[in-house]
Scaffold this motif. Structure first.
Motif, PDB file in Angstrom:
ATOM      1  N   ASN A   1     -32.044  -5.681   3.779  1.00  0.00           N
ATOM      2  CA  ASN A   1     -31.529  -7.042   3.612  1.00  0.00           C
ATOM      3  C   ASN A   1     -30.018  -6.967   3.457  1.00  0.00           C
ATOM      4  N   ASP A   2     -29.278  -7.475   4.429  1.00  0.00           N
ATOM      5  CA  ASP A   2     -27.824  -7.341   4.402  1.00  0.00           C
ATOM      6  C   ASP A   2     -27.124  -8.346   3.493  1.00  0.00           C
ATOM      7  N   ARG A   3     -27.851  -9.246   2.873  1.00  0.00           N
ATOM      8  CA  ARG A   3     -27.222 -10.211   1.968  1.00  0.00           C
ATOM      9  C   ARG A   3     -26.637  -9.539   0.736  1.00  0.00           C
TER      10      ARG A   3
ATOM     11  N   VAL B   1     -29.002  -1.700  10.570  1.00  0.00           N
ATOM     12  CA  VAL B   1     -27.994  -1.673   9.514  1.00  0.00           C
ATOM     13  C   VAL B   1     -26.642  -1.934  10.160  1.00  0.00           C
ATOM     14  N   HIS B   2     -25.948  -2.953   9.686  1.00  0.00           N
ATOM     15  CA  HIS B   2     -24.586  -3.231  10.145  1.00  0.00           C
ATOM     16  C   HIS B   2     -23.674  -2.321   9.336  1.00  0.00           C
ATOM     17  N   ALA B   3     -23.070  -1.335   9.992  1.00  0.00           N
ATOM     18  CA  ALA B   3     -22.342  -0.285   9.291  1.00  0.00           C
ATOM     19  C   ALA B   3     -20.837  -0.500   9.224  1.00  0.00           C
ATOM     20  N   LEU B   4     -20.237  -0.960  10.327  1.00  0.00           N
ATOM     21  CA  LEU B   4     -18.775  -1.038  10.412  1.00  0.00           C
ATOM     22  C   LEU B   4     -18.329  -2.275  11.181  1.00  0.00           C
ATOM     23  N   ALA B   5     -17.129  -2.738  10.871  1.00  0.00           N
ATOM     24  CA  ALA B   5     -16.434  -3.741  11.675  1.00  0.00           C
ATOM     25  C   ALA B   5     -14.999  -3.237  11.820  1.00  0.00           C
ATOM     26  N   ILE B   6     -14.585  -2.993  13.049  1.00  0.00           N
ATOM     27  CA  ILE B   6     -13.274  -2.404  13.328  1.00  0.00           C
ATOM     28  C   ILE B   6     -12.414  -3.457  14.028  1.00  0.00           C
ATOM     29  N   THR B   7     -11.235  -3.715  13.475  1.00  0.00           N
ATOM     30  CA  THR B   7     -10.350  -4.737  14.022  1.00  0.00           C
ATOM     31  C   THR B   7      -8.993  -4.132  14.346  1.00  0.00           C
ATOM     32  N   THR B   8      -8.520  -4.409  15.566  1.00  0.00           N
ATOM     33  CA  THR B   8      -7.162  -4.035  15.965  1.00  0.00           C
ATOM     34  C   THR B   8      -6.500  -5.281  16.548  1.00  0.00           C
ATOM     35  N   GLY B   9      -5.335  -5.112  17.084  1.00  0.00           N
ATOM     36  CA  GLY B   9      -4.652  -6.231  17.717  1.00  0.00           C
ATOM     37  C   GLY B   9      -5.139  -6.519  19.116  1.00  0.00           C
ATOM     38  N   THR B  10      -6.092  -5.708  19.613  1.00  0.00           N
ATOM     39  CA  THR B  10      -6.595  -5.916  20.978  1.00  0.00           C
ATOM     40  C   THR B  10      -8.100  -6.127  21.056  1.00  0.00           C
ATOM     41  N   PHE B  11      -8.842  -5.735  20.031  1.00  0.00           N
ATOM     42  CA  PHE B  11     -10.297  -5.900  20.064  1.00  0.00           C
ATOM     43  C   PHE B  11     -10.863  -5.914  18.659  1.00  0.00           C
ATOM     44  N   LYS B  12     -12.118  -6.328  18.593  1.00  0.00           N
ATOM     45  CA  LYS B  12     -12.907  -6.226  17.371  1.00  0.00           C
ATOM     46  C   LYS B  12     -14.236  -5.605  17.778  1.00  0.00           C
TER      47      LYS B  12
ATOM     48  N   PHE C   1     -18.152  -4.216  16.348  1.00  0.00           N
ATOM     49  CA  PHE C   1     -19.153  -4.200  15.298  1.00  0.00           C
ATOM     50  C   PHE C   1     -20.123  -3.061  15.594  1.00  0.00           C
ATOM     51  N   VAL C   2     -20.312  -2.188  14.611  1.00  0.00           N
ATOM     52  CA  VAL C   2     -21.134  -0.988  14.791  1.00  0.00           C
ATOM     53  C   VAL C   2     -22.390  -1.123  13.946  1.00  0.00           C
ATOM     54  N   PHE C   3     -23.533  -0.886  14.603  1.00  0.00           N
ATOM     55  CA  PHE C   3     -24.838  -0.982  13.959  1.00  0.00           C
ATOM     56  C   PHE C   3     -25.620   0.305  14.205  1.00  0.00           C
ATOM     57  N   TYR C   4     -26.533   0.608  13.291  1.00  0.00           N
ATOM     58  CA  TYR C   4     -27.511   1.679  13.488  1.00  0.00           C
ATOM     59  C   TYR C   4     -28.879   1.024  13.456  1.00  0.00           C
ATOM     60  N   LEU C   5     -29.718   1.401  14.409  1.00  0.00           N
ATOM     61  CA  LEU C   5     -30.999   0.729  14.517  1.00  0.00           C
ATOM     62  C   LEU C   5     -32.091   1.664  15.012  1.00  0.00           C
ATOM     63  N   LYS C   6     -33.286   1.151  14.936  1.00  0.00           N
ATOM     64  CA  LYS C   6     -34.470   1.893  15.339  1.00  0.00           C
ATOM     65  C   LYS C   6     -34.839   1.611  16.789  1.00  0.00           C
ATOM     66  N   ASN C   7     -34.803   0.351  17.182  1.00  0.00           N
ATOM     67  CA  ASN C   7     -35.332  -0.070  18.468  1.00  0.00           C
ATOM     68  C   ASN C   7     -34.241  -0.170  19.522  1.00  0.00           C
ATOM     69  N   GLY C   8     -34.027   0.905  20.265  1.00  0.00           N
ATOM     70  CA  GLY C   8     -33.032   0.890  21.325  1.00  0.00           C
ATOM     71  C   GLY C   8     -33.405  -0.011  22.480  1.00  0.00           C
ATOM     72  N   GLU C   9     -34.689  -0.338  22.612  1.00  0.00           N
ATOM     73  CA  GLU C   9     -35.133  -1.193  23.715  1.00  0.00           C
ATOM     74  C   GLU C   9     -34.607  -2.618  23.600  1.00  0.00           C
ATOM     75  N   CYS C  10     -34.196  -3.017  22.420  1.00  0.00           N
ATOM     76  CA  CYS C  10     -33.704  -4.392  22.244  1.00  0.00           C
ATOM     77  C   CYS C  10     -32.239  -4.538  22.660  1.00  0.00           C
ATOM     78  N   ILE C  11     -31.520  -3.452  22.808  1.00  0.00           N
ATOM     79  CA  ILE C  11     -30.069  -3.528  23.030  1.00  0.00           C
ATOM     80  C   ILE C  11     -29.724  -4.249  24.330  1.00  0.00           C
ATOM     81  N   GLY C  12     -30.329  -3.855  25.432  1.00  0.00           N
ATOM     82  CA  GLY C  12     -30.055  -4.499  26.717  1.00  0.00           C
ATOM     83  C   GLY C  12     -30.332  -5.989  26.691  1.00  0.00           C
ATOM     84  N   PRO C  13     -31.530  -6.398  26.249  1.00  0.00           N
ATOM     85  CA  PRO C  13     -31.803  -7.837  26.177  1.00  0.00           C
ATOM     86  C   PRO C  13     -30.863  -8.606  25.246  1.00  0.00           C
ATOM     87  N   VAL C  14     -30.477  -8.000  24.127  1.00  0.00           N
ATOM     88  CA  VAL C  14     -29.538  -8.669  23.219  1.00  0.00           C
ATOM     89  C   VAL C  14     -28.193  -8.838  23.910  1.00  0.00           C
TER      90      VAL C  14
END
Length: 152
Positions: free
Chosen positions: A14-16, A94-105, A107-120
């Motif tokens: 629970n990320d809250r 798990v939402h692990a990191l958020a990296i911000t620069t002057g050119t991009f942002k 968001f890094v996550f670790y997860l179990k189900n790699g099959e969901c990545i393409g559809p997401v």
């Protein structure tokens, strides 16, 4: 109990209740701000969370010498919430990191189900018209990218 021995209850992910810290550095010729989910340390290296996925969002109004302006940062913050919600529909994440620069942002996550990545990613590309969303996934069972920021 080691993280690898912990069961993976969805309620514990629970990320809250996550705790975050901020680190500053440089990227190219400008600043870099990294938000680190210190609560994620409990799950680092868990055998069921060995896939790392990063959603990078190039800024529409890049500022290589600084950080994104407030309005663009707000819009990307809403995208962050949407990405996290869609990934959670696919299973433990798990939402692990958020990296911000002057050119991009990114968001890094670790997860179990790699099959969901393409559809997401495809769903986000269809829904989001304000920004281009890039996505890269890797096997990272040791959470090396997270560790590179969490231990600095």
């Amino acid at each position: 109990m080691l993280p690898s021995e912990d069961p993976l209850p969805l309620s514990a992910l629970n990320d809250r209740d996550d705790s975050w810290t901020v680190a500053e550095g440089t990227h190219g010729d400008g600043p870099m701000i990294v938000r680190i989910n210190t609560s994620a340390q409990r799950w680092a290296g868990h055998p069921q969370l060995g896939i790392r996925v990063g959603f990078a969002i190039p800024l529409n109004h890049p500022n290589p010498g600084g950080l994104p302006d407030a309005e663009e940062n707000r819009v990307i913050g809403e995208l962050e919430d949407r990405i996290r919600a869609l990934l959670k529909e696919g299973g433990p994440v798990v939402h692990a990191l958020a990296i911000t620069t002057g050119t991009f942002k990114e968001f890094v996550f670790y997860l179990k189900n790699g099959e969901c990545i393409g559809p997401v990613h495809e769903r986000l590309r269809a829904e989001v018209t304000s920004h281009r969303i890039q996505c890269m996934a890797y096997r990272d069972p040791a959470w090396e990218v997270y560790a590179s920021f969490a231990t600095e």
